[in-house]
Design a protein around this motif. Structure first.
Motif, PDB file in Angstrom:
ATOM      1  N   ASN A 156       1.036  -1.110   0.056  1.00 22.63           N
ATOM      2  CA  ASN A 156       0.058  -0.084  -0.098  1.00 22.63           C
ATOM      3  C   ASN A 156       0.898   1.225  -0.073  1.00 22.63           C
ATOM      4  N   THR A 157       1.198   1.703  -1.080  1.00 22.04           N
ATOM      5  CA  THR A 157       2.226   2.805  -1.276  1.00 22.04           C
ATOM      6  C   THR A 157       2.091   3.493  -2.610  1.00 22.04           C
ATOM      7  N   ASP A 158       2.285   4.764  -2.488  1.00 19.97           N
ATOM      8  CA  ASP A 158       2.224   5.684  -3.721  1.00 19.97           C
ATOM      9  C   ASP A 158       3.467   5.459  -4.894  1.00 19.97           C
ATOM     10  N   ASN A 159       4.503   4.629  -4.164  1.00 20.82           N
ATOM     11  CA  ASN A 159       5.571   4.331  -5.067  1.00 20.82           C
ATOM     12  C   ASN A 159       5.531   3.519  -6.239  1.00 20.82           C
ATOM     13  N   GLN A 160       5.092   3.782  -7.379  1.00 22.33           N
ATOM     14  CA  GLN A 160       4.536   3.085  -8.382  1.00 22.33           C
ATOM     15  C   GLN A 160       5.620   1.903  -8.929  1.00 22.33           C
ATOM     16  N   GLU A 161       7.031   2.480  -8.821  1.00 18.41           N
ATOM     17  CA  GLU A 161       8.145   1.580  -9.092  1.00 18.41           C
ATOM     18  C   GLU A 161       8.075   0.423  -8.049  1.00 18.41           C
ATOM     19  N   GLN A 162       7.862   0.698  -7.188  1.00 20.72           N
ATOM     20  CA  GLN A 162       7.595  -0.452  -5.974  1.00 20.72           C
ATOM     21  C   GLN A 162       6.630  -1.497  -6.301  1.00 20.72           C
ATOM     22  N   VAL A 163       5.362  -0.905  -6.618  1.00 19.30           N
ATOM     23  CA  VAL A 163       4.235  -1.756  -6.935  1.00 19.30           C
ATOM     24  C   VAL A 163       4.591  -2.409  -8.154  1.00 19.30           C
ATOM     25  N   ALA A 164       4.963  -1.746  -9.423  1.00 14.53           N
ATOM     26  CA  ALA A 164       5.392  -2.613 -10.547  1.00 14.53           C
ATOM     27  C   ALA A 164       6.476  -3.858 -10.008  1.00 14.53           C
ATOM     28  N   LYS A 165       7.409  -3.696  -9.285  1.00 12.86           N
ATOM     29  CA  LYS A 165       8.285  -4.650  -9.200  1.00 12.86           C
ATOM     30  C   LYS A 165       7.477  -5.826  -8.399  1.00 12.86           C
ATOM     31  N   GLU A 166       6.637  -5.479  -7.540  1.00  7.94           N
ATOM     32  CA  GLU A 166       5.928  -6.460  -6.780  1.00  7.94           C
ATOM     33  C   GLU A 166       5.088  -7.258  -7.953  1.00  7.94           C
ATOM     34  N   PHE A 167       4.429  -6.485  -8.888  1.00  8.92           N
ATOM     35  CA  PHE A 167       3.546  -7.092  -9.738  1.00  8.92           C
ATOM     36  C   PHE A 167       4.590  -7.941 -10.654  1.00  8.92           C
ATOM     37  N   GLU A 168       5.671  -7.687 -11.008  1.00 11.54           N
ATOM     38  CA  GLU A 168       6.516  -8.364 -11.768  1.00 11.54           C
ATOM     39  C   GLU A 168       7.073  -9.721 -11.041  1.00 11.54           C
ATOM     40  N   THR A 169       7.120  -9.513  -9.913  1.00 11.45           N
ATOM     41  CA  THR A 169       7.706 -10.667  -9.033  1.00 11.45           C
ATOM     42  C   THR A 169       6.152 -11.801  -9.083  1.00 11.45           C
ATOM     43  N   LEU A 170       5.243 -11.326  -8.966  1.00  7.87           N
ATOM     44  CA  LEU A 170       4.007 -12.165  -8.917  1.00  7.87           C
ATOM     45  C   LEU A 170       3.625 -12.752 -10.403  1.00  7.87           C
ATOM     46  N   SER A 171       4.169 -12.045 -11.354  1.00  3.98           N
ATOM     47  CA  SER A 171       4.222 -12.496 -12.927  1.00  3.98           C
ATOM     48  C   SER A 171       5.096 -13.585 -12.980  1.00  3.98           C
ATOM     49  N   ARG A 172       6.100 -13.491 -12.708  1.00  5.08           N
ATOM     50  CA  ARG A 172       7.360 -14.402 -12.522  1.00  5.08           C
ATOM     51  C   ARG A 172       6.839 -15.546 -11.802  1.00  5.08           C
ATOM     52  N   PHE A 173       6.341 -15.264 -10.727  1.00  3.50           N
ATOM     53  CA  PHE A 173       6.101 -16.695  -9.895  1.00  3.50           C
ATOM     54  C   PHE A 173       4.841 -17.495 -10.402  1.00  3.50           C
ATOM     55  N   PHE A 174       4.163 -16.803 -11.331  1.00  5.25           N
ATOM     56  CA  PHE A 174       2.984 -17.465 -12.085  1.00  5.25           C
ATOM     57  C   PHE A 174       3.596 -18.052 -13.126  1.00  5.25           C
ATOM     58  N   LEU A 200      -4.342  -0.831 -14.224  1.00  5.69           N
ATOM     59  CA  LEU A 200      -3.722  -0.644 -15.396  1.00  5.69           C
ATOM     60  C   LEU A 200      -2.303  -1.189 -15.596  1.00  5.69           C
ATOM     61  N   LEU A 201      -1.733  -0.617 -14.333  1.00  2.00           N
ATOM     62  CA  LEU A 201      -0.105  -1.098 -14.047  1.00  2.00           C
ATOM     63  C   LEU A 201      -0.297  -2.701 -14.212  1.00  2.00           C
ATOM     64  N   ALA A 202      -1.234  -3.209 -13.535  1.00  2.00           N
ATOM     65  CA  ALA A 202      -1.196  -4.873 -12.900  1.00  2.00           C
ATOM     66  C   ALA A 202      -1.214  -5.474 -14.311  1.00  2.00           C
ATOM     67  N   ILE A 203      -2.206  -4.731 -15.290  1.00  3.34           N
ATOM     68  CA  ILE A 203      -2.535  -5.624 -16.730  1.00  3.34           C
ATOM     69  C   ILE A 203      -1.331  -5.427 -17.497  1.00  3.34           C
ATOM     70  N   GLN A 204      -0.661  -4.442 -17.316  1.00  2.00           N
ATOM     71  CA  GLN A 204       0.687  -4.100 -18.163  1.00  2.00           C
ATOM     72  C   GLN A 204       1.635  -5.356 -17.899  1.00  2.00           C
ATOM     73  N   LYS A 205       1.603  -5.709 -16.317  1.00  2.08           N
ATOM     74  CA  LYS A 205       2.613  -6.840 -16.011  1.00  2.08           C
ATOM     75  C   LYS A 205       1.928  -8.036 -16.028  1.00  2.08           C
ATOM     76  N   GLY A 206       0.947  -8.284 -16.762  1.00  4.49           N
ATOM     77  CA  GLY A 206       0.484  -9.799 -16.903  1.00  4.49           C
ATOM     78  C   GLY A 206      -0.979  -9.953 -16.170  1.00  4.49           C
ATOM     79  N   SER A 207      -1.466  -9.085 -15.621  1.00  7.59           N
ATOM     80  CA  SER A 207      -2.571  -9.624 -14.543  1.00  7.59           C
ATOM     81  C   SER A 207      -3.821 -10.154 -15.699  1.00  7.59           C
ATOM     82  N   THR A 208      -4.531 -11.218 -15.050  1.00  8.39           N
ATOM     83  CA  THR A 208      -5.559 -11.684 -16.039  1.00  8.39           C
ATOM     84  C   THR A 208      -6.855 -11.326 -15.420  1.00  8.39           C
ATOM     85  N   MET A 209      -6.967 -10.720 -13.967  1.00  5.23           N
ATOM     86  CA  MET A 209      -7.979 -10.629 -13.235  1.00  5.23           C
ATOM     87  C   MET A 209      -7.579  -9.645 -12.165  1.00  5.23           C
TER      88      MET A 209
END
Ligand SMILES: *Cc1c(COP(=O)(O)O)cnc(C)c1O
Length: 219
Positions: A156-174, A200-209
């Motif tokens: 829960n942060t305004d830091n979009q870079e960190q959020v993007a990194k966490e989404f990338e981690t999830l996407s890699r795990f997936f 929208l950031l999540a979808i860029q990083k591969g979210s399907t839901m």
């Protein structure tokens, strides 16, 4: 803006790249009915009691997702109707879901929840725990439950870079899990990540839901 307008706008932005789970937690029935009247059917709640209550009061063609933490002793209340459980974080929970699935003569779809946020308070498996779970004989012998993907929440942060990194981690795990444990299984296909502030950031990083609440009800 009216709820139906918000819905239309968000669906347009998502552009069929992901499934929208309309998160109706803490919202009154009138607002949920507005989404229903606008034609929407995929809703998410984070508490079992609210999920059951709303299931009982609203039309039966709604597809209800549980997105919040689930205790084993509450699985029985949602097992007859829940369409997807996003928040599986232990083998024990998965075993209970399978048992209740059997009682209801159905296979219950689930996502494994991963912990990638910096907050300790958030739930979820880490990478090693997930591998142990999926590699176990106990998991492999389960019927009446089907792991169809993974879920995670960013910090829960305004830091979009960190959020993007966490989404990338999830996407890699997936991707790795898909390759290592579900290679011949086309049913393993959901990556549930992204909320009102970052879908929208999540979808860029591969979210399907994407699980979107407050943005739908914005005035
Ligand atoms: C509340 C909630 C959401 C939606 O959050 P918004 O910021 O309102 O879009 C998504 N996922 C989970 C697990 C939630 O509890």
């Amino acid at each position: 803006m009216a709820i139906a307008e918000n819905l239309k706008q968000i669906l347009k932005e998502i552009d069929d790249k992901a499934t929208l789970v309309a998160v109706t937690k803490n919202r009154p029935l009138e607002e949920i009915k507005a989404l229903y009247s606008a034609g929407y059917r995929v809703f998410g709640e984070n508490r079992v009691q609210d999920l059951v209550e709303k299931f009982e009061l609203l039309p039966k063609d709604i597809q209800w997702h549980l997105i919040g933490h689930l205790q084993t002793n509450k699985v029985k209340y949602i097992a007859p109707f829940v369409r997807l459980i996003h928040s599986v974080d232990s083998l024990k929970l998965l075993q209970t879901i399978a048992k209740e699935g059997q009682k209801n003569n159905r296979i219950i779809p689930c996502l494994l929840q991963f912990h990638v946020a910096e907050e300790e308070t958030k739930f979820g498996l880490d990478w090693e725990e997930a591998k142990l779970l999926l590699g176990s004989n106990e998991y492999q012998s389960l019927e009446n439950v089907k792991v169809v993907g993974i879920m995670g929440m960013a910090s829960n942060t305004d830091n979009q870079e960190q959020v993007a990194k966490e989404f990338e981690t999830l996407s890699r795990f997936f991707q790795i899990l898909k390759k290592d444990y579900f290679e011949k299984d086309e049913g393993f296909k959901e990556l549930s990540m992204g909320m009102s502030g970052d879908y929208l950031l999540a979808i860029q990083k591969g979210s399907t839901m994407v699980r979107v609440g407050s943005a739908l009800f914005r005035k």
